[in-house]
Design a protein around this motif. Sequence first.
Motif, PDB file in Angstrom:
ATOM      1  N   ARG A   1       0.820  -1.196   0.000  1.00 39.68           N
ATOM      2  CA  ARG A   1       0.000   0.000   0.000  1.00 39.68           C
ATOM      3  C   ARG A   1       0.851   1.242   0.000  1.00 39.68           C
ATOM      4  O   ARG A   1       2.045   1.195   0.259  1.00 39.68           O
ATOM      5  CB  ARG A   1      -0.912   0.000   1.228  1.00 39.68           C
ATOM      6  N   HIS A   2       0.220   2.349  -0.240  1.00 41.16           N
ATOM      7  CA  HIS A   2       0.856   3.653  -0.234  1.00 41.16           C
ATOM      8  C   HIS A   2       1.567   3.841   1.102  1.00 41.16           C
ATOM      9  O   HIS A   2       1.094   3.415   2.140  1.00 41.16           O
ATOM     10  CB  HIS A   2      -0.228   4.715  -0.437  1.00 41.16           C
TER      11      HIS A   2
ATOM     12  N   LYS B   1      -6.479   2.846  -4.314  1.00 42.52           N
ATOM     13  CA  LYS B   1      -5.372   2.942  -3.357  1.00 42.52           C
ATOM     14  C   LYS B   1      -5.428   1.808  -2.339  1.00 42.52           C
ATOM     15  O   LYS B   1      -4.426   1.152  -2.077  1.00 42.52           O
ATOM     16  CB  LYS B   1      -5.411   4.291  -2.647  1.00 42.52           C
TER      17      LYS B   1
ATOM     18  N   GLY C   1      -3.486  -0.784  -4.246  1.00 43.46           N
ATOM     19  CA  GLY C   1      -2.210  -0.199  -3.877  1.00 43.46           C
ATOM     20  C   GLY C   1      -1.581   0.668  -4.944  1.00 43.46           C
ATOM     21  O   GLY C   1      -0.362   0.756  -5.024  1.00 43.46           O
TER      22      GLY C   1
END
Length: 142
Positions: free
Chosen positions: A21-22, A86, A90
């Motif tokens: 993920r971010h 997101k 991701g």
Amino acid sequence: AATGLQHGGLPVAAGAGTVLRHSETAAEEAKGVQPSAGLPPLPSHLLPRLERLMEEERIFTQPDLKLDDLATMLGTNRTYLLRCMKEEMGMSFSEYINRHRIAYAQRLHEENPKLLKSEGAQMVGYSSMSSFYRNLHSYEGA
């Protein structure tokens, strides 16, 4: 990051079976903060419909495709769509579209090795060869 897991036919970075993920989301999770705390749950029907638009209709080949256009096609708004991309995949909108474009360009080239790169780039939605090559190098084999 390790690759190999597939999402909609595209490889995604993963570790222990989860999509990376971010960095802000990962930092929040490390602190025990849920990234979507206080927000309504994501619509469960969004991802399958998004994948269908990509795989069957190949909307990523539209050179001027915008996030708002895609959200309208999915019957949602840009906020939910961005959040879905997101949190569930991701990646950002542009990364998602560019990964589809590059994967399709590679498929076209495999099917027709005589196809010029400039023709393939245009067929998959790039109006600029520099954008095509930049993304090709970023996502090739990813």
